[in-house]
Write a protein that holds these residues in place. Structure first.
Motif, PDB file in Angstrom:
ATOM      1  N   ARG A 172      43.794  27.698 118.150  1.00 52.11           N
ATOM      2  CA  ARG A 172      43.913  26.337 117.615  1.00 52.11           C
ATOM      3  C   ARG A 172      42.502  25.807 117.406  1.00 52.11           C
ATOM      4  O   ARG A 172      41.807  25.435 118.358  1.00 52.11           O
ATOM      5  N   LEU A 173      42.058  25.818 116.162  1.00 50.80           N
ATOM      6  CA  LEU A 173      40.701  25.411 115.819  1.00 50.80           C
ATOM      7  C   LEU A 173      40.681  23.928 115.482  1.00 50.80           C
ATOM      8  O   LEU A 173      41.543  23.437 114.751  1.00 50.80           O
ATOM      9  N   VAL A 174      39.683  23.238 115.978  1.00 53.21           N
ATOM     10  CA  VAL A 174      39.517  21.808 115.740  1.00 53.21           C
ATOM     11  C   VAL A 174      38.319  21.610 114.824  1.00 53.21           C
ATOM     12  O   VAL A 174      37.228  22.138 115.077  1.00 53.21           O
ATOM     13  N   LEU A 175      38.510  20.850 113.761  1.00 50.26           N
ATOM     14  CA  LEU A 175      37.446  20.631 112.779  1.00 50.26           C
ATOM     15  C   LEU A 175      37.580  19.237 112.185  1.00 50.26           C
ATOM     16  O   LEU A 175      38.659  18.655 112.168  1.00 50.26           O
ATOM     17  N   ALA A 231      43.628  19.894 113.474  1.00 49.46           N
ATOM     18  CA  ALA A 231      43.865  21.057 114.329  1.00 49.46           C
ATOM     19  C   ALA A 231      44.590  22.109 113.505  1.00 49.46           C
ATOM     20  O   ALA A 231      45.702  21.867 113.018  1.00 49.46           O
ATOM     21  N   VAL A 232      43.952  23.244 113.314  1.00 47.34           N
ATOM     22  CA  VAL A 232      44.536  24.349 112.547  1.00 47.34           C
ATOM     23  C   VAL A 232      44.881  25.467 113.523  1.00 47.34           C
ATOM     24  O   VAL A 232      44.001  26.006 114.207  1.00 47.34           O
ATOM     25  N   SER A 233      46.159  25.797 113.595  1.00 40.81           N
ATOM     26  CA  SER A 233      46.637  26.815 114.523  1.00 40.81           C
ATOM     27  C   SER A 233      47.121  28.030 113.743  1.00 40.81           C
ATOM     28  O   SER A 233      47.724  27.884 112.668  1.00 40.81           O
ATOM     29  N   GLN A 270      31.808  22.405 118.736  1.00 38.66           N
ATOM     30  CA  GLN A 270      33.100  21.731 118.780  1.00 38.66           C
ATOM     31  C   GLN A 270      34.029  22.623 119.594  1.00 38.66           C
ATOM     32  O   GLN A 270      34.151  23.816 119.315  1.00 38.66           O
ATOM     33  N   ASN A 271      34.709  22.063 120.560  1.00 37.05           N
ATOM     34  CA  ASN A 271      35.654  22.855 121.342  1.00 37.05           C
ATOM     35  C   ASN A 271      36.932  23.112 120.563  1.00 37.05           C
ATOM     36  O   ASN A 271      37.514  22.195 119.980  1.00 37.05           O
ATOM     37  N   SER A 272      37.330  24.375 120.529  1.00 36.00           N
ATOM     38  CA  SER A 272      38.629  24.781 120.026  1.00 36.00           C
ATOM     39  C   SER A 272      39.325  25.542 121.149  1.00 36.00           C
ATOM     40  O   SER A 272      38.758  25.708 122.244  1.00 36.00           O
ATOM     41  N   PHE A 273      40.540  26.038 120.889  1.00 38.40           N
ATOM     42  CA  PHE A 273      41.379  26.495 122.001  1.00 38.40           C
ATOM     43  C   PHE A 273      42.168  27.746 121.630  1.00 38.40           C
ATOM     44  O   PHE A 273      42.367  28.052 120.448  1.00 38.40           O
ATOM     45  N   GLY A 274      42.620  28.463 122.650  1.00 39.53           N
ATOM     46  CA  GLY A 274      43.401  29.661 122.412  1.00 39.53           C
ATOM     47  C   GLY A 274      44.370  29.947 123.535  1.00 39.53           C
ATOM     48  O   GLY A 274      44.196  29.502 124.675  1.00 39.53           O
ATOM     49  N   THR A 275      45.395  30.698 123.198  1.00 38.44           N
ATOM     50  CA  THR A 275      46.348  31.167 124.196  1.00 38.44           C
ATOM     51  C   THR A 275      45.812  32.434 124.845  1.00 38.44           C
ATOM     52  O   THR A 275      44.809  33.015 124.410  1.00 38.44           O
ATOM     53  N   ALA A 276      46.493  32.888 125.863  1.00 33.64           N
ATOM     54  CA  ALA A 276      46.163  34.180 126.456  1.00 33.64           C
ATOM     55  C   ALA A 276      46.553  35.294 125.488  1.00 33.64           C
ATOM     56  O   ALA A 276      47.485  35.149 124.692  1.00 33.64           O
ATOM     57  N   PRO A 277      45.858  36.430 125.533  1.00 32.87           N
ATOM     58  CA  PRO A 277      46.292  37.578 124.737  1.00 32.87           C
ATOM     59  C   PRO A 277      47.733  37.947 125.071  1.00 32.87           C
ATOM     60  O   PRO A 277      48.158  37.885 126.228  1.00 32.87           O
ATOM     61  N   GLY A 278      48.500  38.298 124.041  1.00 29.99           N
ATOM     62  CA  GLY A 278      49.889  38.668 124.240  1.00 29.99           C
ATOM     63  C   GLY A 278      50.854  37.507 124.317  1.00 29.99           C
ATOM     64  O   GLY A 278      52.058  37.713 124.488  1.00 29.99           O
ATOM     65  N   SER A 294      33.347  28.090 119.264  1.00 29.64           N
ATOM     66  CA  SER A 294      33.138  28.768 117.984  1.00 29.64           C
ATOM     67  C   SER A 294      34.399  28.651 117.134  1.00 29.64           C
ATOM     68  O   SER A 294      35.472  28.298 117.635  1.00 29.64           O
ATOM     69  N   TRP A 295      34.259  28.955 115.850  1.00 28.32           N
ATOM     70  CA  TRP A 295      35.402  29.020 114.937  1.00 28.32           C
ATOM     71  C   TRP A 295      35.602  30.470 114.509  1.00 28.32           C
ATOM     72  O   TRP A 295      34.636  31.211 114.304  1.00 28.32           O
ATOM     73  N   PHE A 296      36.864  30.874 114.365  1.00 30.04           N
ATOM     74  CA  PHE A 296      37.193  32.252 114.027  1.00 30.04           C
ATOM     75  C   PHE A 296      38.071  32.293 112.771  1.00 30.04           C
ATOM     76  O   PHE A 296      39.038  31.541 112.655  1.00 30.04           O
ATOM     77  N   PHE A 297      37.702  33.177 111.843  1.00 27.67           N
ATOM     78  CA  PHE A 297      38.486  33.512 110.647  1.00 27.67           C
ATOM     79  C   PHE A 297      38.561  32.382 109.613  1.00 27.67           C
ATOM     80  O   PHE A 297      38.461  32.645 108.413  1.00 27.67           O
ATOM     81  N   LEU A 298      38.770  31.164 110.005  1.00 27.98           N
ATOM     82  CA  LEU A 298      38.865  30.049 109.056  1.00 27.98           C
ATOM     83  C   LEU A 298      37.464  29.659 108.595  1.00 27.98           C
ATOM     84  O   LEU A 298      36.590  29.386 109.423  1.00 27.98           O
ATOM     85  N   ASP A 299      37.244  29.640 107.264  1.00 29.19           N
ATOM     86  CA  ASP A 299      35.883  29.325 106.811  1.00 29.19           C
ATOM     87  C   ASP A 299      35.805  28.232 105.749  1.00 29.19           C
ATOM     88  O   ASP A 299      34.694  27.853 105.355  1.00 29.19           O
ATOM     89  N   ALA A 300      36.935  27.694 105.276  1.00 30.51           N
ATOM     90  CA  ALA A 300      36.860  26.584 104.321  1.00 30.51           C
ATOM     91  C   ALA A 300      38.167  25.804 104.325  1.00 30.51           C
ATOM     92  O   ALA A 300      39.248  26.366 104.536  1.00 30.51           O
ATOM     93  N   LEU A 301      38.043  24.522 104.083  1.00 23.90           N
ATOM     94  CA  LEU A 301      39.177  23.612 103.962  1.00 23.90           C
ATOM     95  C   LEU A 301      38.960  22.756 102.731  1.00 23.90           C
ATOM     96  O   LEU A 301      37.911  22.129 102.579  1.00 23.90           O
ATOM     97  N   ASP A 302      39.930  22.744 101.839  1.00 24.37           N
ATOM     98  CA  ASP A 302      39.909  21.888 100.649  1.00 24.37           C
ATOM     99  C   ASP A 302      40.877  20.731 100.826  1.00 24.37           C
ATOM    100  O   ASP A 302      41.931  20.874 101.444  1.00 24.37           O
TER     101      ASP A 302
END
Length: 449
Positions: free
Chosen positions: A74-77, A163-165, A183-191, A210-218
Motif C-alpha cells: 500500500r503505497l502512499v503518495l 493510497a495505492v494498493s 514517505q512511509n508506505s506499508f505492506g503485508t507479510a509475505p504470503g 520507498s516506493w515499488f513498481f508504481l512510477d507515475a500517476l495521471d
C-alpha cells in the motif's frame, strides 16, 4: 538570468497567462486530457539505492532477490493536482521476471496504512483485474473514477494523499523501485495474499520508506494544464528534508503555485539520490548503481513519456564531480547540451530551465566537499548563467551559499529527516524552502500559445 521576485498579483498574472482565463474559470476537469500529477523515477533492483530513514525491511522482503511474494503493498503518495479520474503506471523496468499484479485499488489516504472508508476504488487493466508486465516493460491502468474528488480544486483536497494498493502474485523477483520516497508506505507479510480491498490497516503491519513498481500517476485535467518536471539528484529527491513532510524544493514550488490558483499547475519530482548527468556508462539489473541510471539514459522514461509536460527544471552535476563520478566539466556540459536537445526534440515547445548547483564545499561525505568539485561546480554554474543553453536559469546557489565559508549557510546544514548534524552537502528544510521560494514562476510557466 536576472532575478526578480513576484508579488501575489504578478504571480496570479503569470498563471493566467500560462493557463488561460477560460481554464481558470472552470470548477473541475473538462474535455482536456491527462496531466502527470505524481512521479517516482525508477531504479533497481532493490535494495541497491540510497533510501532515507528506511525501517528494517527483513520482515517485509526476507529474500531481496525474490522480491515481493504473494503480498500486498500500500503505497502512499501526494498528487500535485487532483482530477475526477486517474490512471496509474506500473514499471518492471529493472525486473528479470514477468511481474503479475492484481487486486489493485486507489483510495484517499486516512493515516498510517488506513484508507478513508468508502473511497477505495478498484483499478483494472484493459478491462481485466490483473496485469502481467514483462521484464523491462511498463503498463498503464484503465481510467478509474475518484468520486471523492468530484470538486478537484476543493481546499479539502489540497495536500491530501492517495493510497495505492496492489497484490504481487507469486514472487516478483528483482524489484524495480524508487529508494528515497521520504514517505512511509506499508505492506503485508509475505504470503498474505490480496488485501488491497481492505480499507483498514490491520493487514499491513510493515512499513517502508520507498516506493515499488508504481512510477507515475495521471489525473484528468483541463487542456493546457502546465506540468513542471523537476529533474535531478538527491537535492531534488529531497535528502535531509522532513520525513512525510513534503518539504523538498519542488513541493515548496508546488504549494506557491497552488496557493494562487488551486489545482491548476502540476509539479512532479524526477530526482534520484546519487544521480549523475553522464554516469554510469552502463546500468541494469546485472549492473546496478546506487544513484540510478544516468539522467541522459532515463530522459525518455522519466520525463519525455510523462503526460502533458510543459517545463523541465534540471538541477544536477554535484555527483558527476564527486570522487565517485570523476566526470570532467566538459563531459557534464556536453551531457547537458545533449539532454536539452533531446528534451526539445521529444517535447515540442517545452521550456527547459537550468538550476545552479548548490555548494558541497567542506562536506563530511568522503566523496564530496573537495576544492576540485567546487571549482567544477562554479564553472558549471557560470556556463548555465551565460551559455544561452536554457530558456531561463533558476539560481539556487545564491540563496543557499554562505559567503564566509563557501559552503552551505549554517542554518541549512542540520538535517531535518532524523535530526542529525547534516553533511554540508544536502540542504535541510530551511535550505529547500529558500530554494523553492527563489523560483520566479514567470520563468518556469509556459507562455500561453
Amino acid at each position: 538570468m536576472k532575478r526578480r521576485s513576484l508579488g501575489e498579483g504578478a504571480l496570479a498574472a503569470a498563471l493566467i497567462q500560462a493557463i488561460g482565463p477560460d481554464a481558470l474559470a472552470q470548477g473541475g476537469p473538462s474535455a482536456g486530457g491527462w496531466a502527470t500529477a505524481w512521479a517516482a523515477s525508477v531504479q533497481g533492483p532493490y535494495p541497491v539505492g540510497n533510501p532515507s530513514a528506511q525501517p528494517d525491511q527483513r520482515f517485509l522482503f526476507p529474500e531481496p532477490a525474490e522480491g515481493a511474494r504473494d503480498q500486498t503493498l500500500r503505497l502512499v503518495l501526494r498528487p500535485s493536482i487532483w482530477g475526477q479520474r486517474a490512471r496509474l503506471r506500473f514499471s518492471n523496468a529493472f525486473g528479470t521476471r514477468p511481474l503479475v499484479l492484481d487486486g489493485v485499488y486507489a483510495g484517499l489516504h486516512l493515516g498510517g496504512a488506513a484508507v478513508v472508508p468508502g473511497t477505495n476504488r478498484p483499478v483494472i487493466f484493459g478491462g481485466s483485474p490483473s496485469v502481467t508486465i514483462p521484464p523491462g516493460g511498463q503498463a498503464w491502468s484503465d481510467p478509474v473514477d475518484l468520486p471523492f474528488a468530484a470538486e478537484p480544486a476543493s481546499p479539502l483536497l489540497m495536500g491530501r494523499k492517495l493510497a495505492v494498493s496492489f497484490h504481487v502474485a507469486g514472487a516478483s523477483g528483482p524489484m524495480t523501485w524508487h529508494a528515497k520516497a521520504l514517505q512511509n508506505s506499508f505492506g503485508t507479510a509475505p504470503g498474505a495474499g490480496a488485501k488491497g480491498a481492505e480499507e483498514g490497516e490491520g493487514s499491513f503491519p510493515f512499513s517502508t520508506a520507498s516506493w515499488f513498481f508504481l512510477d507515475a500517476l495521471d489525473m484528468a485535467a483541463p487542456a493546457g494544464t502546465p506540468v513542471i518536471v523537476c529533474l535531478g539528484d538527491s537535492i531534488t529527491d529531497g535528502t535531509a528534508s522532513t520525513m512525510n513532510g513534503d518539504d523538498r524544493w519542488p513541493d515548496v514550488l508546488a504549494r506557491r503555485l497552488d496557493a494562487q490558483q488551486p489545482n491548476r499547475v502540476a509539479v512532479v519530482n524526477a530526482g534520484i539520490g546519487g544521480n549523475q548527468v553522464v554516469g554510469p556508462a552502463e546500468y541494469g539489473p546485472d549492473k546496478p548503481f546506487p544513484g540510478g541510471p544516468s539522467a541522459l539514459s532515463r530522459l525518455d522514461r522519466d520525463v519525455i513519456s510523462l503526460s502533458g509536460v510543459t517545463t523541465v527544471i534540471w538541477l544536477e552535476g554535484t555527483n558527476d564531480f564527486s570522487r565517485n563520478g570523476n566526470a570532467s566539466l566538459e563531459a557534464v556540459r556536453g551531457g547537458m547540451q545533449e539532454g536539452v536537445r533531446r528534451l526539445r526534440a521529444g517535447i515540442p515547445g517545452v521550456r527547459v530551465i537550468g538550476a545552479t548547483v548548490t555548494s558541497a564545499l567542506g562536506s563530511t561525505s568522503a566523496a564530496h566537499g573537495h576544492k576540485e568539485q567546487d571549482d567544477n561546480r562554479r564553472a558549471l554554474n557560470a556556463f548555465m548563467r551565460d551559455g544561452n543553453l536554457f530558456d531561463a536559469v533558476v539560481d539556487f546557489d545564491r540563496p543557499t551559499l554562505d559567503s564566509a565559508s563557501g559552503g552551505l549557510k549554517p542554518e541549512m546544514v542540520p538535517e531535518s529527516t532524523t535530526g542529525g548534524p547534516g553533511d554540508k552537502l544536502h540542504p535541510n528544510r530551511a535550505g529547500y524552502l529558500a530554494m523553492g521560494s527563489a523560483i520566479d514562476p514567470a520563468a518556469v510557466l509556459p507562455a500561453r500559445r
